[in-house]
Write a protein that holds these residues in place. Structure first.
Motif, PDB file in Angstrom:
ATOM      1  N   PRO A   1       0.815  -1.222   0.000  1.00  0.00           N
ATOM      2  CA  PRO A   1       0.000   0.000   0.000  1.00  0.00           C
ATOM      3  C   PRO A   1       0.846   1.269   0.000  1.00  0.00           C
ATOM      4  O   PRO A   1       1.963   1.296   0.516  1.00  0.00           O
ATOM      5  N   LEU A   2       0.299   2.321  -0.595  1.00  0.00           N
ATOM      6  CA  LEU A   2       0.932   3.631  -0.616  1.00  0.00           C
ATOM      7  C   LEU A   2       0.253   4.530   0.419  1.00  0.00           C
ATOM      8  O   LEU A   2      -0.915   4.323   0.762  1.00  0.00           O
TER       9      LEU A   2
ATOM     10  N   GLN B   1     -10.774  16.265  -0.108  1.00  0.00           N
ATOM     11  CA  GLN B   1     -11.703  15.925  -1.192  1.00  0.00           C
ATOM     12  C   GLN B   1     -10.928  15.554  -2.462  1.00  0.00           C
ATOM     13  O   GLN B   1     -11.257  14.570  -3.142  1.00  0.00           O
ATOM     14  N   HIS B   2      -9.918  16.339  -2.755  1.00  0.00           N
ATOM     15  CA  HIS B   2      -9.111  16.105  -3.961  1.00  0.00           C
ATOM     16  C   HIS B   2      -8.383  14.765  -3.864  1.00  0.00           C
ATOM     17  O   HIS B   2      -8.364  13.987  -4.826  1.00  0.00           O
ATOM     18  N   ALA B   3      -7.805  14.505  -2.702  1.00  0.00           N
ATOM     19  CA  ALA B   3      -7.075  13.242  -2.503  1.00  0.00           C
ATOM     20  C   ALA B   3      -7.997  12.043  -2.690  1.00  0.00           C
ATOM     21  O   ALA B   3      -7.651  11.083  -3.394  1.00  0.00           O
TER      22      ALA B   3
ATOM     23  N   ILE C   1      -4.424   2.622  -1.189  1.00  0.00           N
ATOM     24  CA  ILE C   1      -3.798   3.901  -0.854  1.00  0.00           C
ATOM     25  C   ILE C   1      -4.438   4.449   0.418  1.00  0.00           C
ATOM     26  O   ILE C   1      -5.664   4.553   0.519  1.00  0.00           O
ATOM     27  N   ILE C   2      -3.599   4.779   1.377  1.00  0.00           N
ATOM     28  CA  ILE C   2      -4.051   5.300   2.667  1.00  0.00           C
ATOM     29  C   ILE C   2      -3.838   6.812   2.679  1.00  0.00           C
ATOM     30  O   ILE C   2      -2.748   7.293   2.348  1.00  0.00           O
ATOM     31  N   VAL C   3      -4.868   7.563   3.052  1.00  0.00           N
ATOM     32  CA  VAL C   3      -4.735   9.010   3.217  1.00  0.00           C
ATOM     33  C   VAL C   3      -4.457   9.284   4.695  1.00  0.00           C
ATOM     34  O   VAL C   3      -5.217   8.880   5.568  1.00  0.00           O
ATOM     35  N   ASP C   4      -3.354   9.960   4.966  1.00  0.00           N
ATOM     36  CA  ASP C   4      -2.874  10.180   6.337  1.00  0.00           C
ATOM     37  C   ASP C   4      -2.825  11.686   6.618  1.00  0.00           C
ATOM     38  O   ASP C   4      -2.162  12.427   5.895  1.00  0.00           O
TER      39      ASP C   4
ATOM     40  N   TYR D   1       6.585   5.040  -1.824  1.00  0.00           N
ATOM     41  CA  TYR D   1       5.409   4.577  -1.071  1.00  0.00           C
ATOM     42  C   TYR D   1       4.810   5.660  -0.178  1.00  0.00           C
ATOM     43  O   TYR D   1       3.733   5.459   0.387  1.00  0.00           O
ATOM     44  N   THR D   2       5.480   6.803  -0.042  1.00  0.00           N
ATOM     45  CA  THR D   2       4.929   7.928   0.704  1.00  0.00           C
ATOM     46  C   THR D   2       4.961   9.157  -0.194  1.00  0.00           C
ATOM     47  O   THR D   2       6.012   9.525  -0.732  1.00  0.00           O
TER      48      THR D   2
END
Length: 324
Positions: A31-32, A46-48, A63-66, A88-89
């Motif tokens: 995962p990224l 919202q964009h992400a 893909i994880i949003v952090d 990956y980040t």
């Protein structure tokens, strides 16, 4: 014997290719993570989410949003800067994080083009130059004449010191030689309320909100800051059309990786973003969210940032704003 030798060479070549191929396809294998330096629920979030929903399918990995809010996006930037340079980040950043903060904060812990590798620009966000209905100006040239006749008596509101809604009017002042007085607010909502109410006369605001209030007759949009007219305000000319040659000032969103990320990985990510940005449903939703689809591949994005850094630094300098 020659046939056997050729056959052996073909087998060896085939083995070499088969062993080399997986190495080229190795990224991504896990995962990224996409870091945003602001709280969940805002425009960057919202964009992400719009892009990552499709990007997962293109890359074949979750893909994880952090969220790492704080210090105008600097906390998130530091997190990405210190992450392994393996692709990956990534950081999703706005104009403030990429080109305003470096000029605004004397002790900023990162340098955009030194500590990061640009991956893809994904959106542009033009603004509208607005006046309240009490201002006797129907177009930008009339407003310039009005402000010149009333030096130091025309106020403009912003969402706060050093933000894009502060610096775009500063650029406008520099381009026109006007004496406008800055009134900073804590956020765009109270500034816009006072624009409508007549406490401030002028403001630069994002297109979606500006268009809604312009169409309701609550404010008057005099110009947009992009090179071309905006579909949400088709009757409103650009600042360039209105006589301000070269006045193109837009906010933008983009993805960056830690410095030192392998070029082939950066190119693969950039190409993936490009594929997502060609999807009609993604483009349509972006416009609804107030952002114009504006993809640039990694190298072109790097060149774009190189050109934007000094422009915004000059605007910060002209504003006299410095943040601790």
């Amino acid at each position: 014997m020659k046939h056997i030798a050729h056959a052996c060479l073909a087998v060896v070549a085939g083995l070499a290719f088969s062993t080399a191929a997986p190495a080229q396809q190795a990224f991504p294998t896990k995962p990224l993570r996409i870091v945003i330096g602001f709280p969940a629920g805002g425009p960057l979030d919202q964009h992400a989410r719009l892009l990552t929903d499709k990007l997962q399918g293109v890359l074949g990995q979750p893909i994880i949003v952090d969220y790492k809010p704080g210090a105008g996006g600097a906390v998130g930037a530091q997190d990405v800067m210190k992450s392994p340079a393996d692709g990956y980040t990534l950081m999703l950043a706005n104009t403030g994080v990429m080109v305003i903060n470096p000029a605004l904060y004397p002790r900023l812990p990162y340098s955009t083009l030194k500590d990061f590798t640009p991956v893809a620009r994904t959106a542009m966000q033009p603004l509208a130059l607005l006046v309240n209905n009490k201002v006797p100006a129907k177009n930008l040239q009339e407003f310039i004449a009005y402000a010149k006749a009333n030096p130091g008596k025309v106020n403009f509101g912003s969402a706060g010191n050093g933000g894009i809604s502060h610096l775009v009017p500063e650029m406008f002042k520099s381009a026109t030689g006007l004496d406008l007085v800055h009134i900073p607010y804590k956020g765009s909502a109270p500034a816009f309320t006072d624009l409508v109410g007549g406490q401030v006369q002028f403001m630069a605001e994002s297109i979606p909100q500006a268009a809604a209030y312009h169409k309701q007759g609550k404010v008057r949009a005099l110009a947009v800051t992009s090179k071309a007219r905006n579909p949400a305000l088709p009757e409103v000319p650009t600042a360039i059309e209105s006589g301000l040659n070269g006045f193109e000032v837009v906010g933008f969103y983009g993805f960056l990786a830690p410095a030192g990320t392998p070029k082939e990985v950066v190119n693969q990510l950039s190409t993936a973003f490009g594929q997502v940005m060609q999807m009609p449903d993604v483009r349509g939703r972006m416009v609804e969210q107030g952002a114009d689809p504006a993809f640039l591949h990694a190298e072109a994005f790097h060149q774009f940032l190189t050109g934007e850094m000094p422009r915004w630094a000059e605007a910060v300098k002209a504003s006299g704003t410095k943040m601790d």
